[in-house]
Design a protein around this motif. Structure first.
Motif, PDB file in Angstrom:
ATOM      1  N   HIS A  54      30.776 -10.109  18.298  1.00 21.19           N
ATOM      2  CA  HIS A  54      30.326 -10.837  17.085  1.00 21.19           C
ATOM      3  C   HIS A  54      30.980 -11.602  16.389  1.00 21.19           C
ATOM      4  N   SER A  82      21.017  -3.376  19.108  1.00 23.64           N
ATOM      5  CA  SER A  82      22.128  -2.070  19.292  1.00 23.64           C
ATOM      6  C   SER A  82      23.520  -2.826  18.698  1.00 23.64           C
ATOM      7  N   HIS A  83      23.359  -3.419  18.093  1.00 29.37           N
ATOM      8  CA  HIS A  83      24.095  -3.757  16.529  1.00 29.37           C
ATOM      9  C   HIS A  83      24.273  -2.883  15.879  1.00 29.37           C
ATOM     10  N   ILE A  84      23.706  -2.211  15.546  1.00 31.28           N
ATOM     11  CA  ILE A  84      22.900  -1.818  13.873  1.00 31.28           C
ATOM     12  C   ILE A  84      21.817  -0.490  13.871  1.00 31.28           C
ATOM     13  N   LEU A  85      21.178  -0.500  15.184  1.00 31.92           N
ATOM     14  CA  LEU A  85      20.118   0.526  15.719  1.00 31.92           C
ATOM     15  C   LEU A  85      20.218   1.196  16.531  1.00 31.92           C
ATOM     16  N   GLU A  86      20.375   2.475  16.743  1.00 36.26           N
ATOM     17  CA  GLU A  86      20.752   3.859  17.395  1.00 36.26           C
ATOM     18  C   GLU A  86      19.728   3.552  18.054  1.00 36.26           C
ATOM     19  N   ALA A  89      25.172  -5.002  25.515  1.00 37.88           N
ATOM     20  CA  ALA A  89      25.552  -5.111  24.404  1.00 37.88           C
ATOM     21  C   ALA A  89      25.026  -5.777  23.321  1.00 37.88           C
ATOM     22  N   ASP A  90      25.331  -4.924  22.378  1.00 37.89           N
ATOM     23  CA  ASP A  90      25.124  -5.540  20.925  1.00 37.89           C
ATOM     24  C   ASP A  90      25.307  -6.617  20.301  1.00 37.89           C
ATOM     25  N   LEU A 113      34.912  -4.758  28.579  1.00 38.99           N
ATOM     26  CA  LEU A 113      33.749  -4.344  27.517  1.00 38.99           C
ATOM     27  C   LEU A 113      33.474  -3.528  27.044  1.00 38.99           C
ATOM     28  N   ILE A 137      28.208   2.871  15.744  1.00 38.77           N
ATOM     29  CA  ILE A 137      27.414   3.357  14.831  1.00 38.77           C
ATOM     30  C   ILE A 137      27.693   4.735  13.736  1.00 38.77           C
ATOM     31  N   GLY A 168      29.597   2.483  11.517  1.00 37.10           N
ATOM     32  CA  GLY A 168      27.903   1.655  10.773  1.00 37.10           C
ATOM     33  C   GLY A 168      27.880   1.281  12.212  1.00 37.10           C
ATOM     34  N   TYR A 169      28.656   0.274  12.409  1.00 36.10           N
ATOM     35  CA  TYR A 169      27.547  -0.504  13.646  1.00 36.10           C
ATOM     36  C   TYR A 169      28.911  -0.607  14.812  1.00 36.10           C
ATOM     37  N   SER A 170      27.784  -0.889  16.169  1.00 36.24           N
ATOM     38  CA  SER A 170      28.228  -1.587  17.434  1.00 36.24           C
ATOM     39  C   SER A 170      28.588  -2.335  17.557  1.00 36.24           C
ATOM     40  N   ALA A 171      30.107  -2.316  17.719  1.00 35.05           N
ATOM     41  CA  ALA A 171      30.833  -3.598  18.322  1.00 35.05           C
ATOM     42  C   ALA A 171      31.778  -3.777  20.026  1.00 35.05           C
ATOM     43  N   PHE A 172      31.452  -4.656  20.809  1.00 38.93           N
ATOM     44  CA  PHE A 172      32.768  -4.728  22.024  1.00 38.93           C
ATOM     45  C   PHE A 172      33.473  -5.475  21.965  1.00 38.93           C
TER      46      PHE A 172
END
Lengths: 205, 205
Positions: free
Chosen positions: A46, A55-59, A193-194, B25, B31, B35-39
């Motif tokens: 990001h 998938s950045h913010i939703l399971e 990826a997210d 990666l 999440i 609260g959020y996903s990042a790689f």
């Protein structure tokens, strides 16, 4: 054809969302020593101009790879929202949105990209604004800010669970102000990826 | 419009040229916890499907930022060179090359992308072949191999010092075999460096 770059440059001083790893672009091979030059890139999914996937913010949300490539290409519709916050449904009055469209918010905020307030004071959109994009099935919502809302990111969730992707940290939108017809091509790195950094251009016939 | 992805997927097992840093990666935010996903992405400028700029191999050579965006977009011309090595000027017989063209060599070698021989046994082009591309001012030479030649990379140098960029490690070229007209869009990350990973697509009207 004229092409406009809507992408921030990536380098060691690209600012990041607080808490994200800092970007790195470091030379690791040189022509004098190794016969060729190469750099190592370190980025978050990001960082800089990039696309958010669900998938950045939703399971169990979709990743970028779950979207067909035509999601990333569409007719651009620039909306001049300078000085407006929140950005309401009213800003869409008189604008026809179709399912081939990529809606872009021009706030003018990219001028603050390297200042601390960039990640704090940016304008946000309302639920009603988001609902119109969902109803009209816009492909993406782009903007020259870090995102469409703030914590707890209800609008991020709403748009992404409805497959309206987010194209964040755009720049140079001023150059599109007087252009009535343009195509957006926003190609992310090919990651499952997210999200991913993307190179984003506008093409004007 | 049909869109074909010509880009290898980037992940932890993307193979690299011997000596280059391994790609990474890795998930750094989740999440459930954040609260959020990042790689975090770690790549070399020459990992996976990417573009070489002159500074990759020429002292004081141009970086990717020194080229206008239209360099990365052009009419695609696929040349079927399966089973040929070296790839000679003869392979260009009957093919008209213009300065808007991106020439693409289909060797079939991308099928070996994850095998050790991919970086060793790949077919190369001759000086004469390179000279035609320079004479005709082709924008880029793309290929489904690690590059157009081997150490000491005389053809790399020749093409890059004449501003014919190299688009390496392409894939899915088989899908273009029966297509007479297509557009290539090969957008690299926005780096002032000797190359960059790119997302590369073909568009067929």
């Amino acid at each position: 054809m004229q092409i406009i770059d809507l992408t921030h440059k990536f380098d060691n001083i690209t600012p990041v969302y607080p808490g994200d790893p800092v970007p790195k672009l470091d030379q690791i091979k040189s022509i004098s020593k190794d016969g060729y030059s190469a750099f190592k890139i370190q980025s978050c999914t990001h960082t800089g101009t990039h696309i958010d996937a669900p998938s950045h913010i939703l399971e169990n949300g979709k990743t970028l790879s779950d979207f067909s490539l035509d999601t990333f290409i569409g007719r651009g519709k620039l909306i001049d929202v300078r000085g407006k916050s929140p950005i309401t449904e009213k800003c869409l009055e008189g604008i026809t949105i179709e399912s081939t469209d990529i809606i872009i918010l021009y706030t003018g905020f990219s001028e603050k990209f390297k200042k601390p307030e960039y990640f704090i004071d940016y304008p946000v959109i309302t639920q009603d604004f988001a609902n119109v994009l969902i109803l009209k099935k816009a492909k993406m919502l782009g903007m020259d800010t870090p995102g469409p809302d703030r914590h707890p990111h209800a609008i991020h969730k709403k748009l992404l669970e409805n497959d309206v992707l987010l194209l964040e940290n755009m720049t140079n939108l001023k150059k599109l102000l007087s252009i009535s017809e343009f195509r957006i091509t926003a190609l992310p790195l090919n990651l499952s990826a997210d999200g991913a950094p993307a190179r984003v251009i506008a093409e004007i016939q």
